[in-house]
Write a protein that holds these residues in place. Sequence first.
Motif, PDB file in Angstrom:
ATOM      1  N   MET A 149      -2.767 -25.598  32.301  1.00 11.11           N
ATOM      2  CA  MET A 149      -4.011 -26.158  31.751  1.00 11.11           C
ATOM      3  C   MET A 149      -4.692 -25.137  30.848  1.00 11.11           C
ATOM      4  SD  MET A 149      -7.470 -27.203  33.703  1.00 11.11           S
ATOM      5  CE  MET A 149      -8.392 -25.864  33.042  1.00 11.11           C
ATOM      6  N   ALA A 150      -5.218 -25.612  29.753  1.00 11.53           N
ATOM      7  CA  ALA A 150      -5.898 -24.684  28.837  1.00 11.53           C
ATOM      8  C   ALA A 150      -7.301 -24.393  29.346  1.00 11.53           C
ATOM      9  CB  ALA A 150      -5.972 -25.295  27.445  1.00 11.53           C
ATOM     10  N   ILE A 151      -7.612 -23.100  29.480  1.00 10.06           N
ATOM     11  CA  ILE A 151      -8.956 -22.732  29.941  1.00 10.06           C
ATOM     12  C   ILE A 151      -9.927 -22.780  28.765  1.00 10.06           C
ATOM     13  CG2 ILE A 151      -8.585 -20.229  29.665  1.00 10.06           C
ATOM     14  CD1 ILE A 151     -10.218 -19.846  32.216  1.00 10.06           C
ATOM     15  N   LEU A 152      -9.398 -22.461  27.573  1.00  9.06           N
ATOM     16  CA  LEU A 152     -10.225 -22.530  26.362  1.00  9.06           C
ATOM     17  C   LEU A 152      -9.522 -23.415  25.345  1.00  9.06           C
ATOM     18  CD1 LEU A 152     -12.817 -21.143  25.008  1.00  9.06           C
ATOM     19  CD2 LEU A 152     -11.124 -19.836  23.738  1.00  9.06           C
ATOM     20  N   GLN A 153     -10.271 -24.371  24.844  1.00  7.79           N
ATOM     21  CA  GLN A 153      -9.696 -25.325  23.914  1.00  7.79           C
ATOM     22  C   GLN A 153     -10.541 -25.345  22.640  1.00  7.79           C
ATOM     23  OE1 GLN A 153      -9.354 -28.973  26.035  1.00  7.79           O
ATOM     24  NE2 GLN A 153      -7.288 -29.374  25.260  1.00  7.79           N
ATOM     25  N   ASP A 210      -5.312 -23.147  21.792  1.00  4.21           N
ATOM     26  CA  ASP A 210      -5.351 -23.437  23.224  1.00  4.21           C
ATOM     27  C   ASP A 210      -4.981 -22.170  23.965  1.00  4.21           C
ATOM     28  OD1 ASP A 210      -6.073 -25.999  22.887  1.00  4.21           O
ATOM     29  OD2 ASP A 210      -4.194 -26.902  23.583  1.00  4.21           O
ATOM     30  N   VAL A 211      -5.865 -21.729  24.824  1.00  2.00           N
ATOM     31  CA  VAL A 211      -5.555 -20.534  25.602  1.00  2.00           C
ATOM     32  C   VAL A 211      -5.310 -20.946  27.042  1.00  2.00           C
ATOM     33  CG1 VAL A 211      -6.399 -18.292  26.369  1.00  2.00           C
ATOM     34  CG2 VAL A 211      -6.965 -19.115  24.082  1.00  2.00           C
ATOM     35  N   GLU A 212      -4.097 -20.638  27.521  1.00  2.00           N
ATOM     36  CA  GLU A 212      -3.738 -21.041  28.885  1.00  2.00           C
ATOM     37  C   GLU A 212      -4.376 -20.114  29.900  1.00  2.00           C
ATOM     38  OE1 GLU A 212      -1.882 -23.734  29.669  1.00  2.00           O
ATOM     39  OE2 GLU A 212      -1.828 -24.201  27.518  1.00  2.00           O
ATOM     40  N   GLU A 213      -4.670 -20.673  31.053  1.00  2.00           N
ATOM     41  CA  GLU A 213      -5.248 -19.861  32.119  1.00  2.00           C
ATOM     42  C   GLU A 213      -4.269 -18.766  32.518  1.00  2.00           C
ATOM     43  OE1 GLU A 213      -7.127 -22.074  35.134  1.00  2.00           O
ATOM     44  OE2 GLU A 213      -8.039 -20.248  35.929  1.00  2.00           O
ATOM     45  N   VAL A 216     -15.592 -26.206  20.804  1.00  2.00           N
ATOM     46  CA  VAL A 216     -15.061 -25.125  21.627  1.00  2.00           C
ATOM     47  C   VAL A 216     -15.343 -25.484  23.074  1.00  2.00           C
ATOM     48  CG1 VAL A 216     -15.186 -22.675  22.180  1.00  2.00           C
ATOM     49  CG2 VAL A 216     -15.551 -23.415  19.821  1.00  2.00           C
ATOM     50  N   MET A 217     -14.272 -25.762  23.823  1.00  2.00           N
ATOM     51  CA  MET A 217     -14.444 -26.178  25.210  1.00  2.00           C
ATOM     52  C   MET A 217     -13.910 -25.105  26.139  1.00  2.00           C
ATOM     53  SD  MET A 217     -15.704 -29.232  24.820  1.00  2.00           S
ATOM     54  CE  MET A 217     -15.475 -30.302  26.221  1.00  2.00           C
ATOM     55  N   PHE A 218     -14.727 -24.741  27.132  1.00  2.00           N
ATOM     56  CA  PHE A 218     -14.294 -23.782  28.140  1.00  2.00           C
ATOM     57  C   PHE A 218     -14.350 -24.481  29.484  1.00  2.00           C
ATOM     58  CE2 PHE A 218     -15.566 -20.488  31.266  1.00  2.00           C
ATOM     59  CZ  PHE A 218     -14.403 -19.734  31.224  1.00  2.00           C
ATOM     60  N   GLY A 263     -18.831 -17.246  32.513  1.00  2.00           N
ATOM     61  CA  GLY A 263     -17.633 -16.449  32.767  1.00  2.00           C
ATOM     62  C   GLY A 263     -16.900 -15.967  31.527  1.00  2.00           C
ATOM     63  N   VAL A 264     -17.507 -16.174  30.346  1.00  2.00           N
ATOM     64  CA  VAL A 264     -16.897 -15.698  29.111  1.00  2.00           C
ATOM     65  C   VAL A 264     -17.577 -14.394  28.704  1.00  2.00           C
ATOM     66  CG1 VAL A 264     -16.360 -16.221  26.707  1.00  2.00           C
ATOM     67  CG2 VAL A 264     -16.473 -18.056  28.400  1.00  2.00           C
TER      68      VAL A 264
END
Lengths: 378, 251
Positions: B1-5, B25-28, B60-62, B79-80
């Motif tokens: 799952m992408a933590i940051l989209q 897309d940054v994966e967890e 930008v979704m976190f 948490g960012v």
Amino acid sequence: MSKKDLSVEYSTILIFALAILTMPIWLSPIGAGYPDLLQKFVIYGIFAVGFNILFGLTGYLSFGHAAFLGIGSYATVWSFKLLGMNVIPAVIFSIILAGSFAALIGYITLRRSGIYFSILTLAFAQMCYNLAYSVLTPITNGETGLRVLKTDPRIFDHLFGRGQVDGPLLTDLFGIHMTGYPGFYFCAILLIITYYIAMRIKRSPFGMMLKAIKSNQTRMNYTGFNTRPYLQTAFIISGMYAGLAGSLLAITDPLAGAERMQWTASGEVVLMTILGGVGTSLGPVLGAGLIKYFENIFSSYNDNTLHAALSFMPDWLNDVLTIIISPFVGSGWHLTLGALFMIIIIFLPGGIMEGMGRIIQIFKPNKPGGSTKTASQG
Amino acid sequence: MAILQVTDVNKNFGGLRALHEVNLDVEEGAVHAIIGPNGAGKSTLLNCFVGLLTPDTGSVMFNNTSLLGIKPHEINQAGVVRVFQTPQIFEDLTLLENVMIPAFAKSDGAFRINAWQRMRQRTEIRDEAEHILEDVGLIDQRDVICSSLSRGDKRRLELGMCLIQHPKLLLLDEPTAGMSRADTNSTIDLLKKIGERGITKIVIEHDMHVVFSLATRISVLAQGTIIAEGKPDDIKGNPKVQEAYLGGAEI
Ligand SMILES: Nc1ncnc2c1ncn2[C@@H]1O[C@H](COP(=O)(O)OP(=O)(O)OP(=O)(O)O)[C@@H](O)[C@H]1O
Ligand SMILES: [Mg+2]
């Protein structure tokens, strides 16, 4: 906090308390050992200590703190008029009222930082001054100033059968009149208490956050802190200190006038803090004392007394010196203050505390650690 | 799952197209490197994540909540956490204080009057801060005022300040710039070690040695657009990337 920190803290406050309480003794050789002046030292000391919580810790330079001083004075005189001459309700009422005004003014002015904040506070204080001077005359008694009259209600005084007084009305703390030395000791004890509180604030996590805001507010925001409530709290606390100082001014001399709120008075507390050393605990107290002392000396001279003081010189030199010096004394003593201030800013930007630090350095030049700067607890 | 989209982000500065239709897309748990030449828009992209800039368009979704339109301190609370390209530290305070302050943010970021609890917390936080200073190799200077630190040390300190917050997503803008080779290597080790704690990281870096020792995935940004994305090995051989780096002998 470790045991050692605590014992250092206790001994600091103990020494401070002793120094303040013995002021009548050690200040008399320099002609300052009389209650009226000593009261001023400690009252303006409280004002400056509170101001330093805002300016010294957060770096927010308020140019309007005299407004809270004035509000404190008016509140105290009103407490005398309505409730009676006991100082306890007067002090409490003043602190609360000044704190509430600080909450309001801080809420508006803290939306901006830097020079804009300073200007907003200045504008606010001048508004308060003008209101007190004109529109609010029913509350402030305008130009004449507010004082307690024998015809005032003074509810509790009458209740306890002390309504009728022969001679002037005097403020009191359960029967002890707050004039002369008792007045001084009352103010001195309050200075010691408020100094201790300020010291604790500075060393608490809250104080650390305030220093961090001064150092780098951007970092603070990106570190997850909402800085506004911190600043707001610091502003209110320093407003309450100013309110207390204003109250004590009215307690030792039950008269409140609008000029106490003028911008020069706001500027004076800035000078005191900078002169003593911004952000240090002791500096503001020293700065306040020094300015009030010099004000007392310099403003007491006029051309005649100056001439007399210089009479040991040849007549022609005496005349010339009198002409040169006279603009700097009497009502022109602010000129001296300005010059003194410029010298300090240029040569000792850290104020007296920095100067003392340098002197201490001279006497122990080979401190371990060499050139690296380490934290000092001022 | 992408933590940051990151979806279709555009950002213009006047006529300058700093970011153009950026998708990411940054994966967890990933270490996602963003590389690209100077002025490519890498820092600008990070600025859009932490509330320093708002993109003109895009989202930008976190963890499925938007990071746009909320305050920097709220983004941090979510948490960012970010290390800046020019170190942002509290220059007038000691190293220890610098690391302790961020530790208070969780409980006190929004300001609660809870002095008693904080007094108790303080010793715990001090211990933890000392631990972190050991990790970043600065414990010897714990009581030094930070303004006297070297640039590389400031960078490591800032990293420590971020680590004590136990971030979910750590944004690193050139974490090793200005460091000696030895310091760079110890920073790589440190970043690997915290990788084991499951912190997702986005790393901007010019030093390819760092990139290829750490990254599990790489995006290449040039003139505001992502021109390539993939595993490190794929990126290494990609001719477009070579070209963007003007010969790219480094890669
Ligand atoms: N606030 C700003 N206002 C105007 N232009 C900006 C602003 N911030 C960045 N830019 C421009 O946007 C472009 C991208 O800048 P950015 O800092 O994101 O590059 P970068 O990829 O981080 O480069 P570097 O590797 O040098 O750090 C540059 O041309 C820069 O000049
Ligand atoms: Mg950059």
